[in-house]
Every structure is written in structure tokens, then in C-alpha cells.
Design a protein around this motif. Structure first.
Motif, PDB file in Angstrom:
ATOM      1  N   ARG A 178       0.834  -1.205   0.000  1.00 14.69           N
ATOM      2  CA  ARG A 178       0.000   0.000   0.000  1.00 14.69           C
ATOM      3  C   ARG A 178       0.872   1.260   0.000  1.00 14.69           C
ATOM      4  NH1 ARG A 178      -5.037  -1.332  -0.096  1.00 14.69           N
ATOM      5  NH2 ARG A 178      -5.862  -3.078   1.105  1.00 14.69           N
ATOM      6  N   GLN A 179       2.186   1.091   0.148  1.00 15.82           N
ATOM      7  CA  GLN A 179       3.127   2.216   0.192  1.00 15.82           C
ATOM      8  C   GLN A 179       4.187   2.045  -0.902  1.00 15.82           C
ATOM      9  OE1 GLN A 179       2.856   0.362   3.308  1.00 15.82           O
ATOM     10  NE2 GLN A 179       1.161   1.607   4.021  1.00 15.82           N
ATOM     11  N   VAL A 180       3.794   2.263  -2.145  1.00 16.51           N
ATOM     12  CA  VAL A 180       4.726   2.054  -3.263  1.00 16.51           C
ATOM     13  C   VAL A 180       5.916   3.002  -3.154  1.00 16.51           C
ATOM     14  CG1 VAL A 180       5.003   2.123  -5.777  1.00 16.51           C
ATOM     15  CG2 VAL A 180       2.913   1.170  -4.778  1.00 16.51           C
ATOM     16  N   ARG A 181       5.674   4.295  -2.974  1.00 12.69           N
ATOM     17  CA  ARG A 181       6.770   5.273  -2.922  1.00 12.69           C
ATOM     18  C   ARG A 181       7.718   4.971  -1.762  1.00 12.69           C
ATOM     19  NH1 ARG A 181       9.198   7.917  -6.489  1.00 12.69           N
ATOM     20  NH2 ARG A 181      10.939   6.937  -5.494  1.00 12.69           N
ATOM     21  N   GLU A 182       7.175   4.682  -0.593  1.00 12.27           N
ATOM     22  CA  GLU A 182       8.011   4.404   0.574  1.00 12.27           C
ATOM     23  C   GLU A 182       8.838   3.137   0.363  1.00 12.27           C
ATOM     24  OE1 GLU A 182       4.833   5.194   0.547  1.00 12.27           O
ATOM     25  OE2 GLU A 182       4.410   6.711   2.083  1.00 12.27           O
ATOM     26  N   THR A 183       8.247   2.144  -0.292  1.00 16.52           N
ATOM     27  CA  THR A 183       8.965   0.904  -0.575  1.00 16.52           C
ATOM     28  C   THR A 183      10.124   1.165  -1.531  1.00 16.52           C
ATOM     29  OG1 THR A 183       6.981  -0.414  -0.208  1.00 16.52           O
ATOM     30  CG2 THR A 183       8.737  -1.430  -1.508  1.00 16.52           C
ATOM     31  N   VAL A 184       9.873   1.916  -2.583  1.00 16.34           N
ATOM     32  CA  VAL A 184      10.934   2.267  -3.528  1.00 16.34           C
ATOM     33  C   VAL A 184      12.046   3.024  -2.814  1.00 16.34           C
ATOM     34  CG1 VAL A 184      11.479   3.708  -5.536  1.00 16.34           C
ATOM     35  CG2 VAL A 184       9.455   2.230  -5.565  1.00 16.34           C
ATOM     36  N   ASP A 185      11.673   3.999  -1.995  1.00 17.78           N
ATOM     37  CA  ASP A 185      12.677   4.772  -1.252  1.00 17.78           C
ATOM     38  C   ASP A 185      13.529   3.871  -0.370  1.00 17.78           C
ATOM     39  OD1 ASP A 185      11.721   7.058  -2.461  1.00 17.78           O
ATOM     40  OD2 ASP A 185      10.569   7.725  -0.697  1.00 17.78           O
ATOM     41  N   TYR A 186      12.905   2.881   0.273  1.00 16.50           N
ATOM     42  CA  TYR A 186      13.642   1.945   1.124  1.00 16.50           C
ATOM     43  C   TYR A 186      14.659   1.151   0.297  1.00 16.50           C
ATOM     44  CZ  TYR A 186      14.740  -1.942   4.178  1.00 16.50           C
ATOM     45  OH  TYR A 186      15.410  -2.875   4.919  1.00 16.50           O
ATOM     46  N   TYR A 187      14.228   0.625  -0.835  1.00 18.40           N
ATOM     47  CA  TYR A 187      15.125  -0.168  -1.675  1.00 18.40           C
ATOM     48  C   TYR A 187      16.288   0.679  -2.192  1.00 18.40           C
ATOM     49  CZ  TYR A 187      12.741  -4.649  -1.771  1.00 18.40           C
ATOM     50  OH  TYR A 187      12.235  -5.882  -1.415  1.00 18.40           O
ATOM     51  N   ILE A 188      16.036   1.945  -2.484  1.00 19.43           N
ATOM     52  CA  ILE A 188      17.104   2.829  -2.945  1.00 19.43           C
ATOM     53  C   ILE A 188      18.055   3.157  -1.795  1.00 19.43           C
ATOM     54  CG2 ILE A 188      17.598   5.172  -3.766  1.00 19.43           C
ATOM     55  CD1 ILE A 188      14.946   4.962  -5.383  1.00 19.43           C
ATOM     56  N   SER A 189      17.514   3.641  -0.696  1.00 17.70           N
ATOM     57  CA  SER A 189      18.335   4.129   0.425  1.00 17.70           C
ATOM     58  C   SER A 189      19.032   3.025   1.204  1.00 17.70           C
ATOM     59  CB  SER A 189      17.471   4.933   1.398  1.00 17.70           C
ATOM     60  OG  SER A 189      16.919   6.045   0.744  1.00 17.70           O
ATOM     61  N   ASN A 190      18.371   1.888   1.384  1.00 17.83           N
ATOM     62  CA  ASN A 190      18.904   0.855   2.265  1.00 17.83           C
ATOM     63  C   ASN A 190      19.539  -0.318   1.536  1.00 17.83           C
ATOM     64  OD1 ASN A 190      16.763   2.390   3.728  1.00 17.83           O
ATOM     65  ND2 ASN A 190      17.497   1.167   5.416  1.00 17.83           N
ATOM     66  N   LEU A 191      19.071  -0.628   0.335  1.00 13.89           N
ATOM     67  CA  LEU A 191      19.534  -1.843  -0.333  1.00 13.89           C
ATOM     68  C   LEU A 191      20.309  -1.581  -1.620  1.00 13.89           C
ATOM     69  CD1 LEU A 191      16.360  -4.085   0.173  1.00 13.89           C
ATOM     70  CD2 LEU A 191      18.325  -3.763   1.700  1.00 13.89           C
ATOM     71  N   GLY A 192      20.510  -0.330  -1.975  1.00 16.70           N
ATOM     72  CA  GLY A 192      21.342   0.001  -3.123  1.00 16.70           C
ATOM     73  C   GLY A 192      20.696  -0.208  -4.483  1.00 16.70           C
ATOM     74  N   PHE A 193      19.372  -0.265  -4.540  1.00 18.53           N
ATOM     75  CA  PHE A 193      18.673  -0.424  -5.809  1.00 18.53           C
ATOM     76  C   PHE A 193      18.475   0.942  -6.476  1.00 18.53           C
ATOM     77  CE2 PHE A 193      17.904  -4.535  -4.128  1.00 18.53           C
ATOM     78  CZ  PHE A 193      17.397  -5.349  -5.132  1.00 18.53           C
ATOM     79  N   THR A 194      18.098   0.920  -7.733  1.00 22.34           N
ATOM     80  CA  THR A 194      17.759   2.108  -8.503  1.00 22.34           C
ATOM     81  C   THR A 194      16.318   1.969  -8.977  1.00 22.34           C
ATOM     82  OG1 THR A 194      20.033   2.293  -9.294  1.00 22.34           O
ATOM     83  CG2 THR A 194      18.354   3.448 -10.565  1.00 22.34           C
ATOM     84  N   CYS A 195      15.571   3.064  -8.950  1.00 18.13           N
ATOM     85  CA  CYS A 195      14.210   3.042  -9.476  1.00 18.13           C
ATOM     86  C   CYS A 195      14.285   3.216 -10.989  1.00 18.13           C
ATOM     87  CB  CYS A 195      13.377   4.152  -8.852  1.00 18.13           C
ATOM     88  SG  CYS A 195      11.659   4.151  -9.418  1.00 18.13           S
ATOM     89  N   ILE A 196      13.746   2.245 -11.725  1.00 17.67           N
ATOM     90  CA  ILE A 196      13.780   2.325 -13.187  1.00 17.67           C
ATOM     91  C   ILE A 196      12.394   2.552 -13.781  1.00 17.67           C
ATOM     92  CG2 ILE A 196      15.910   0.998 -13.400  1.00 17.67           C
ATOM     93  CD1 ILE A 196      14.182  -1.425 -14.224  1.00 17.67           C
ATOM     94  N   GLY A 197      11.387   2.623 -12.931  1.00 21.68           N
ATOM     95  CA  GLY A 197      10.041   2.907 -13.405  1.00 21.68           C
ATOM     96  C   GLY A 197       9.135   3.215 -12.236  1.00 21.68           C
ATOM     97  N   TYR A 198       8.365   4.294 -12.365  1.00 27.44           N
ATOM     98  CA  TYR A 198       7.445   4.664 -11.290  1.00 27.44           C
ATOM     99  C   TYR A 198       6.279   5.422 -11.898  1.00 27.44           C
ATOM    100  CZ  TYR A 198       5.555   6.836  -7.092  1.00 27.44           C
ATOM    101  OH  TYR A 198       4.721   7.242  -6.083  1.00 27.44           O
ATOM    102  N   ASP A 199       5.062   5.023 -11.554  1.00 30.14           N
ATOM    103  CA  ASP A 199       3.878   5.731 -12.007  1.00 30.14           C
ATOM    104  C   ASP A 199       2.888   5.785 -10.851  1.00 30.14           C
ATOM    105  OD1 ASP A 199       1.277   6.375 -13.150  1.00 30.14           O
ATOM    106  OD2 ASP A 199       2.288   6.121 -15.092  1.00 30.14           O
ATOM    107  N   GLU A 200       2.763   6.958 -10.273  1.00 29.62           N
ATOM    108  CA  GLU A 200       1.884   7.128  -9.121  1.00 29.62           C
ATOM    109  C   GLU A 200       0.420   6.860  -9.488  1.00 29.62           C
ATOM    110  OE1 GLU A 200       0.898  10.455  -5.698  1.00 29.62           O
ATOM    111  OE2 GLU A 200       2.584  10.763  -7.049  1.00 29.62           O
ATOM    112  N   ARG A 201       0.004   7.230 -10.700  1.00 30.96           N
ATOM    113  CA  ARG A 201      -1.380   6.999 -11.128  1.00 30.96           C
ATOM    114  C   ARG A 201      -1.713   5.510 -11.143  1.00 30.96           C
ATOM    115  NH1 ARG A 201      -1.850   8.150 -16.473  1.00 30.96           N
ATOM    116  NH2 ARG A 201       0.407   7.968 -16.601  1.00 30.96           N
TER     117      ARG A 201
END
Length: 120
Positions: A13-36
Motif C-alpha cells: 500500500r506504500q509504493v513510494r516508501e517501498t521504492v525509497d527503502y530499496y534505494i536508500s537501504n539496499l542500493g537499488f535504482t528506481c527504473i520505473g514509477y507511475d503514481e497513477r
């Protein structure tokens, strides 16, 4: 015809927060995001994981995935050093009798991520 890759899609239910966690804590990069759409994809090396809002036709409380995502790596010790202070640990790095050296952590939503490499 051959199957090439698998990209899990995990509900949250928290897509943005999950992406932020993977970027900040696990070293991932966001390659696609659509809030709609309530959807995102993160990647690191050859690994991709998608996140999406739950399907409206399916009941969703807490994540209900009953397994784990097992990610093979050739540098499990280096990865352990990088991630051990950034995540909630399920179990620390260990060499198991079945021939794998591995550790496991929980992600932002409580999904279990295991990282391992075969040992001789």
C-alpha cells in the motif's frame, strides 16, 4: 521458446516508501514509477522487482507472500557487510551444510529477501 527471466511483483500500500527503502537501504535504482498506476520497478545489477498497489478485486491486509525471494550473488560476504546495518535481519550470514553461504533480511513491507552463493 525459452523462459528468460522472472520479475516478481509484490503488493504494497506504500509504493513510494517501498521504492525509497530499496534505494536508500539496499542500493537499488528506481527504473520505473507511475503514481497513477500505483506501480514501480527497482533494479540492482541483473535483479528487478516490481511493486504495485493491491488488485482491487483481491483482499489485502498485510503482505501474504508465504515464501522468500532468493537472490544469488557471487559476493555474498561483501553484500552482507553492506546491508547488515541497513535492514532488519532474519538470520546473519552463515555457511550451511547444504552447500550455500547466505543471509536473510526483511524489506520495508516484511517480505523476506535471502542472498546466497554456493560453496565448495
Amino acid at each position: 521458446m525459452a523462459l528468460k527471466t522472472i520479475t516478481p511483483m509484490l503488493y504494497t500500500r506504500q509504493v513510494r516508501e517501498t521504492v525509497d527503502y530499496y534505494i536508500s537501504n539496499l542500493g537499488f535504482t528506481c527504473i520505473g514509477y507511475d503514481e497513477r498506476w500505483g506501480w514501480a520497478t527497482v533494479s540492482r545489477d541483473d535483479i528487478e522487482i516490481m511493486f504495485a498497489l493491491p488488485n482491487e478485486h483481491e483482499p489485502f491486509g498485510m503482505p501474504k507472500f508465504t515464501g522468500s525471494l532468493y537472490i544469488r550473488t557471487d559476493k555474498v560476504d561483501e553484500l552482507w557487510k553492506e546491508l547488515k546495518e541497513q535492514a532488519i535481519i532474519c538470520y546473519p550470514i552463515e555457511t550451511f551444510d547444504f552447500g550455500m553461504r547466505e543471509f536473510a533480511i526483511y524489506d520495508y513491507n516484511g517480505y523476506l529477501l535471502q542472498f546466497g552463493t554456493p560453496v565448495d
